[in-house]
Write a protein that holds these residues in place. Sequence first.
Motif, PDB file in Angstrom:
ATOM      1  N   ASP A  55       0.651  -1.512  -0.090  1.00  0.00           N
ATOM      2  CA  ASP A  55      -0.180  -0.054  -0.017  1.00  0.00           C
ATOM      3  C   ASP A  55       0.956   1.259  -0.118  1.00  0.00           C
ATOM      4  O   ASP A  55       0.581   2.067  -0.509  1.00  0.00           O
ATOM      5  CB  ASP A  55      -0.857   0.168   1.089  1.00  0.00           C
ATOM      6  CG  ASP A  55      -0.343  -0.070   2.418  1.00  0.00           C
ATOM      7  OD1 ASP A  55       0.687  -0.680   2.678  1.00  0.00           O
ATOM      8  OD2 ASP A  55      -0.981   0.239   3.441  1.00  0.00           O
ATOM      9  N   GLU A  56       2.152   1.356   0.653  1.00  0.00           N
ATOM     10  CA  GLU A  56       2.859   2.337   0.810  1.00  0.00           C
ATOM     11  C   GLU A  56       3.498   2.577  -0.665  1.00  0.00           C
ATOM     12  O   GLU A  56       3.653   3.713  -1.133  1.00  0.00           O
ATOM     13  CB  GLU A  56       3.937   2.025   1.657  1.00  0.00           C
ATOM     14  CG  GLU A  56       5.138   3.315   1.711  1.00  0.00           C
ATOM     15  CD  GLU A  56       6.212   2.971   2.733  1.00  0.00           C
ATOM     16  OE1 GLU A  56       7.128   3.930   2.982  1.00  0.00           O
ATOM     17  OE2 GLU A  56       6.144   2.099   3.644  1.00  0.00           O
ATOM     18  N   SER A  59       1.070   4.114  -3.259  1.00  0.00           N
ATOM     19  CA  SER A  59       0.737   5.316  -2.758  1.00  0.00           C
ATOM     20  C   SER A  59       1.755   6.120  -3.519  1.00  0.00           C
ATOM     21  O   SER A  59       1.344   7.335  -4.154  1.00  0.00           O
ATOM     22  CB  SER A  59       0.770   5.826  -1.290  1.00  0.00           C
ATOM     23  OG  SER A  59      -0.305   4.914  -0.670  1.00  0.00           O
TER      24      SER A  59
END
Length: 178
Positions: A55-56, A59
């Motif tokens: 998810d990082e 992003s």
Amino acid sequence: MSAPKMPPQSDRGAVQTLYNIVEMVASVAVVVMVCLVVLEVLLRSTIGFSFGFVDELVSYLVVLITFFGVCVTFRNKALFKVEMFYAKLSGTSRKLLDILHAVLSLALCGVLIYYAFFLISSSFVRGTISQSKLETPLYIPQLIIPAGLIILAVFILDFARLRLCAAKSQNIATEVEE
């Protein structure tokens, strides 16, 4: 009389090369993002395993795609504009509006770049890191923001230069006709 002067081709080649690189980086980022998400979903749903950092990374890729994508979109003249209003303008008025748009866009880019470097500086000085397994120093992905804005400014400058050259060549052609 002399023929209208065209923009130097070497400048166009450098800008085109930059465009090709930006387009490729944005395209690769989309592919990598999709692959990471699909892999994460498959692993979570089949064996219950998660990398914990996808998810990082996604992003960061979204930010890259956004800022590089706007560069590609601008270069392809695919940004939204009110065509109904624009089409009613004369050729000279369109060129003047394009130049005004370029000046205002460059000013906005300048302000955003200025504050983006404040953000990066603050993150660097404070040693701010992400709250994930990667513990990424945040100034690194934040560099994407001014990079994309600087590239956009280069494309805007190139657009304005072309519009000015077109206006000059039109004036020269009008003088030749008279």
